[in-house]
Design a protein around this motif. Structure first.
Motif, PDB file in Angstrom:
ATOM      1  N   THR A 106     -13.221  -3.154   1.656  1.00 14.40           N
ATOM      2  CA  THR A 106     -12.965  -4.067   2.767  1.00 14.40           C
ATOM      3  C   THR A 106     -11.622  -4.779   2.669  1.00 14.40           C
ATOM      4  O   THR A 106     -11.241  -5.488   3.605  1.00 14.40           O
ATOM      5  CB  THR A 106     -14.075  -5.122   2.828  1.00 14.40           C
ATOM      6  OG1 THR A 106     -14.129  -5.822   1.566  1.00 14.40           O
ATOM      7  CG2 THR A 106     -15.430  -4.481   3.095  1.00 14.40           C
ATOM      8  N   SER A 107     -10.923  -4.602   1.561  1.00 13.58           N
ATOM      9  CA  SER A 107      -9.632  -5.263   1.388  1.00 13.58           C
ATOM     10  C   SER A 107      -8.752  -4.390   0.512  1.00 13.58           C
ATOM     11  O   SER A 107      -9.194  -3.899  -0.533  1.00 13.58           O
ATOM     12  CB  SER A 107      -9.828  -6.644   0.745  1.00 13.58           C
ATOM     13  OG  SER A 107      -8.589  -7.271   0.483  1.00 13.58           O
ATOM     14  N   PHE A 108      -7.484  -4.215   0.933  1.00 12.13           N
ATOM     15  CA  PHE A 108      -6.544  -3.347   0.218  1.00 12.13           C
ATOM     16  C   PHE A 108      -5.174  -4.030   0.301  1.00 12.13           C
ATOM     17  O   PHE A 108      -4.587  -4.106   1.383  1.00 12.13           O
ATOM     18  CB  PHE A 108      -6.508  -1.971   0.895  1.00 12.13           C
ATOM     19  CG  PHE A 108      -5.801  -0.890   0.137  1.00 12.13           C
ATOM     20  CD1 PHE A 108      -6.468   0.256  -0.264  1.00 12.13           C
ATOM     21  CD2 PHE A 108      -4.448  -0.991  -0.173  1.00 12.13           C
ATOM     22  CE1 PHE A 108      -5.818   1.280  -0.939  1.00 12.13           C
ATOM     23  CE2 PHE A 108      -3.789   0.005  -0.855  1.00 12.13           C
ATOM     24  CZ  PHE A 108      -4.477   1.156  -1.243  1.00 12.13           C
ATOM     25  N   HIS A 109      -4.694  -4.536  -0.826  1.00 12.06           N
ATOM     26  CA  HIS A 109      -3.423  -5.267  -0.848  1.00 12.06           C
ATOM     27  C   HIS A 109      -2.466  -4.611  -1.838  1.00 12.06           C
ATOM     28  O   HIS A 109      -2.800  -4.438  -3.015  1.00 12.06           O
ATOM     29  CB  HIS A 109      -3.645  -6.724  -1.236  1.00 12.06           C
ATOM     30  CG  HIS A 109      -4.359  -7.517  -0.184  1.00 12.06           C
ATOM     31  ND1 HIS A 109      -3.740  -7.996   0.940  1.00 12.06           N
ATOM     32  CD2 HIS A 109      -5.653  -7.903  -0.088  1.00 12.06           C
ATOM     33  CE1 HIS A 109      -4.613  -8.649   1.689  1.00 12.06           C
ATOM     34  NE2 HIS A 109      -5.784  -8.604   1.089  1.00 12.06           N
ATOM     35  N   ALA A 110      -1.256  -4.286  -1.337  1.00  2.00           N
ATOM     36  CA  ALA A 110      -0.259  -3.659  -2.220  1.00  2.00           C
ATOM     37  C   ALA A 110       1.119  -3.767  -1.591  1.00  2.00           C
ATOM     38  O   ALA A 110       1.278  -3.524  -0.386  1.00  2.00           O
ATOM     39  CB  ALA A 110      -0.610  -2.192  -2.454  1.00  2.00           C
ATOM     40  N   GLY A 111       2.092  -4.116  -2.392  1.00  2.44           N
ATOM     41  CA  GLY A 111       3.484  -4.048  -1.974  1.00  2.44           C
ATOM     42  C   GLY A 111       3.871  -5.025  -0.897  1.00  2.44           C
ATOM     43  O   GLY A 111       3.021  -5.633  -0.237  1.00  2.44           O
ATOM     44  N   ASP A 112       5.207  -5.180  -0.710  1.00  2.00           N
ATOM     45  CA  ASP A 112       5.696  -6.079   0.324  1.00  2.00           C
ATOM     46  C   ASP A 112       7.059  -5.666   0.876  1.00  2.00           C
ATOM     47  O   ASP A 112       7.750  -6.453   1.508  1.00  2.00           O
ATOM     48  CB  ASP A 112       5.774  -7.524  -0.192  1.00  2.00           C
ATOM     49  CG  ASP A 112       6.589  -7.658  -1.464  1.00  2.00           C
ATOM     50  OD1 ASP A 112       7.300  -6.704  -1.816  1.00  2.00           O
ATOM     51  OD2 ASP A 112       6.516  -8.728  -2.099  1.00  2.00           O
ATOM     52  N   THR A 113       7.436  -4.407   0.623  1.00  3.23           N
ATOM     53  CA  THR A 113       8.715  -3.953   1.153  1.00  3.23           C
ATOM     54  C   THR A 113       8.679  -2.445   1.385  1.00  3.23           C
ATOM     55  O   THR A 113       7.699  -1.775   1.028  1.00  3.23           O
ATOM     56  CB  THR A 113       9.863  -4.327   0.197  1.00  3.23           C
ATOM     57  OG1 THR A 113      11.109  -4.076   0.838  1.00  3.23           O
ATOM     58  CG2 THR A 113       9.788  -3.537  -1.106  1.00  3.23           C
TER      59      THR A 113
END
Length: 384
Positions: free
Chosen positions: A235-242
């Motif tokens: 339900t949640s997938f967080h990775a990278g910022d560029t």
């Protein structure tokens, strides 16, 4: 035995709207608890407060002497949801809302206490359990850990939930499985970040994470029997910022739900093995926080039958659905049913209402006298 008079519809609605205006979330239901305790004491019940912080228990003995003891439970907490309803009784607290109908559940049980206290024409004891923190925080477990059933012994325990999509005036009763067990997990995969143009110089955490998300579904589709419902959702997938960096860390969250506890243990074990195998193949470090939350809500068949008989008389047998598909949602009433026999039913909240946990959800006031009468008639049946 003649029907016991109920509180007026206007009074029930007044209570419900007051609770709805003042929603309080898990273990912070201080105003709600104080209001409940004050009313129950006014009506002559023996009231105990502070169980699991904000839990309230009212005890009422019947006028016809000794007999069984039954527990009736209502959940009293709200959710961290910002209300979008344009109604006079809308939440006064931004970011908090009774988006699951616990204001209605509380009112219906309060109405039953009002009615039974004025005409306690039963034998035995009714224990009214107003439970905090049903939403994710396990208030039922906390009450049990503080000795709820040792301090207030009951032979059986009963609960209910309003059910959007089921018409007001209808109900559903399950002989066994009602709602699923659920676990939650947080997973961090850590590797070596690198320039997106030179992936061979790092370890591609995103590629590995995407493979994991798809591969985990095989635990449901290929390792779970088709006749055993189970859901595994990321339900949640967080990775990278560029745009041009492969990140060194990916964070995933999700939930696992099923009814069979042996299957749940198997899926948890294989879930952990899959993560370890994938992390090893890709050269990543895996940090898994896996939490077992609520067991499955499983009714006791003969107690479910008692509930169905009361509902048949109250609503008509054609309005009572027997053994519809259970819900993959979860409910901490399950902790009570692990320790005592009992049953948990659904009462229709209407076809046209918003779903549970929606910012536009509102409990149907038309359900208030139905649920209140259900509790009163259940007591009359079980403690006659």
């Amino acid at each position: 035995m003649p029907s016991i008079p109920l509180p007026s519809y206007d009074l029930l609605r007044e209570w419900r709207h007051d609770f709805h205006r003042h929603p309080e979330t898990a273990f912070e239901e201080f105003r709600t608890s104080e209001r409940l305790a004050t009313l129950l004491r006014e009506w002559g019940l023996d009231v105990t407060t502070g169980i699991a912080g904000t839990g309230v228990v009212g005890v009422l003995d019947g006028a016809r002497g000794a007999g069984p003891s039954i527990g009736l439970r209502a959940d009293i907490d709200a959710l961290h949801v910002t209300e979008e309803n344009d109604v006079a009784h809308a939440s006064c607290h931004p970011g908090r809302m009774h988006a699951c109908g616990h204001d209605g559940h509380t009112t219906m049980l309060l109405g039953a206490a009002w009615a039974l206290s004025r005409q306690p024409d039963f034998r035995g004891r009714v224990v009214f359990i107003f439970q905090p923190a049903e939403e994710n925080e396990g208030g039922a477990r906390a009450m049990l850990e503080e000795g709820l059933f040792e301090r207030f012994p009951v032979d059986a325990v009963y609960g209910l939930h309003n059910w959007p999509g089921l018409p007001v005036g209808e109900a559903a009763v399950h002989d066994t499985a009602v709602m699923a067990a659920f676990d939650i997990f947080s997973l961090t995969l850590t590797g070596k970040g690198c320039h997106a143009a030179m992936p061979h110089l790092g370890t591609d955490t995103l590629l590995a994470s995407c493979q994991l998300v798809t591969q985990l579904q095989a635990l449901i589709s290929r390792e779970t029997s088709p006749d055993q419902p189970a859901v595994l959702s990321i339900t949640s997938f967080h990775a990278g910022d560029t745009f041009n960096v492969i990140p060194e860390r990916v964070e995933l969250r999700g939930t696992l739900r099923c009814f069979d506890m042996e299957l749940k243990a198997h899926l948890e074990r294989r879930f952990t093995q899959a993560i370890e195998t994938l992390a090893g193949f890709h050269g990543l470090q895996a940090s898994l926080d896996y939490r077992r939350c609520y067991p499955a809500t499983i009714n006791t068949p003969n107690h479910a039958q008692h509930c169905a008989e009361v509902l048949d008389d109250l609503l008509g047998s054609d309005k009572v659905r027997r053994n519809p598909p259970p819900s993959m949602a979860s409910e901490d009433f399950s902790f009570f049913l692990e320790q005592r026999p009992g049953a948990y039913i659904w009462l229709g909240n209407g076809h046209d209402c918003a779903p549970l946990h929606s910012p536009r959800y509102d409990f149907s006031d038309q359900l208030l006298p139905i649920g209140t009468r259900y509790w009163v008639e259940l007591v009359a049946k079980l403690l006659r």
